[in-house]
Design a protein around this motif. Sequence first.
Motif, short mmCIF file in Angstrom:
data_model
loop_
_atom_site.label_atom_id
_atom_site.label_comp_id
_atom_site.label_asym_id
_atom_site.label_seq_id
_atom_site.Cartn_x
_atom_site.Cartn_y
_atom_site.Cartn_z
N GLU A 207 20.77 26.54 9.08
CA GLU A 207 20.81 27.70 8.19
C GLU A 207 22.09 28.51 8.43
O GLU A 207 22.44 28.82 9.56
N TRP A 208 22.79 28.85 7.36
CA TRP A 208 24.03 29.60 7.46
C TRP A 208 24.06 30.83 6.56
O TRP A 208 24.84 31.76 6.80
N PHE A 209 23.19 30.88 5.54
CA PHE A 209 23.29 31.94 4.55
C PHE A 209 22.99 33.31 5.16
O PHE A 209 23.72 34.28 4.91
N HIS A 210 21.92 33.41 5.95
CA HIS A 210 21.59 34.70 6.56
C HIS A 210 22.70 35.16 7.51
O HIS A 210 22.99 36.36 7.59
N ALA A 211 23.29 34.22 8.24
CA ALA A 211 24.38 34.59 9.15
C ALA A 211 25.58 35.12 8.37
O ALA A 211 26.26 36.04 8.83
N MET A 212 25.84 34.57 7.19
CA MET A 212 26.95 35.03 6.38
C MET A 212 26.70 36.45 5.87
O MET A 212 27.64 37.25 5.72
N ILE A 213 25.42 36.80 5.62
CA ILE A 213 25.09 38.11 5.08
C ILE A 213 24.99 39.18 6.17
O ILE A 213 25.51 40.28 6.03
N TYR A 214 24.32 38.85 7.27
CA TYR A 214 23.96 39.85 8.26
C TYR A 214 24.97 39.99 9.40
O TYR A 214 24.97 41.01 10.09
N ILE A 215 25.81 39.00 9.64
CA ILE A 215 26.68 39.01 10.81
C ILE A 215 28.13 39.25 10.39
O ILE A 215 28.66 38.55 9.54
N GLN A 216 28.74 40.27 10.99
CA GLN A 216 30.16 40.55 10.79
C GLN A 216 30.98 40.34 12.05
O GLN A 216 32.19 40.09 11.98
N ASP A 217 30.35 40.46 13.21
CA ASP A 217 31.04 40.31 14.48
C ASP A 217 31.32 38.83 14.74
O ASP A 217 30.41 38.00 14.72
#
Length: 291
Positions: A207-217
Amino acid sequence: MNSRKFSLFDFFNITFITLFSIVVLYPFWQTLVLSFSDAEQASNLGLNLWPEQWVTSAYEFIFSYGDIGVAYLNTIFRTVVGTALIVTLTVLAAYPLSRKDLPYRNTITILFLIAMFFSGGMIPDYLLVKNLGLLDSRFALIIPTAVNVFYIIIMRNYFMTIDKGIEESAVMDGANHLTILMKIIVPLSKPVIVTIALWAAVFHWNEWFHAMIYIQDDSKVVLQTIVRDMLVDVNPSQEAQVSGAGMGDTQLLLSNVRAATVMVSIGPIVLVYPFAQKYFIRGIMIGSLKG
């Protein structure tokens, strides 16, 4: 006559399975060979079953692209913690739903099913994660997906197939629900638990979509996000050569990089699967009751 028929059937069965296995395994092997090939061999058309020279330039290029080592650790953390949380909550939810003496069991099950088929959508999910203070946190990738109704229903149905006589015997010996769950239900349910764990691990790993949305660091980015960015930067119609930092004059085709990227991203899951496979076919209930 019968033995001859069975032998003929076995011959065709083995032949079919062998050919089918080759068809399934060849793309994986071809990708592995391509990832360890040089640009000259990768540019040649034909059947390449073995690289003329094993080179690791494509992997060197990948691991020089961003903080992929940190991303690997973040993905491992997410997969291990997320899988453990999903399995734990699934067991704790499925056990009471499998008991016929649970008050309003059917109503609760219907509510679960409604939640499975209908969701609030991406914007409410984002606002919820933001209001909980989970933005730019590793737990933003774990907590929102910790409960999966589909897994709960599957595990509930499996728990309901376990002989109730075992539980009744434990109750007569003074066992409470927690003891029954941990000492009887869980050991007898290893196949379904391992299956759910494997599904959850594959989900968290890919899964990558949630990481793209929630993670900026950048220090919290996961592997699949970097893999996606790397593949997006590659023009599929272009077979130009690329060179990676720290590789000197080594030249690579983009197909080498794509093949190595696939192997890096799926490797751990492929290695774990054979160890979990044995639980899928084991008859765990055989011999669990005397007489």
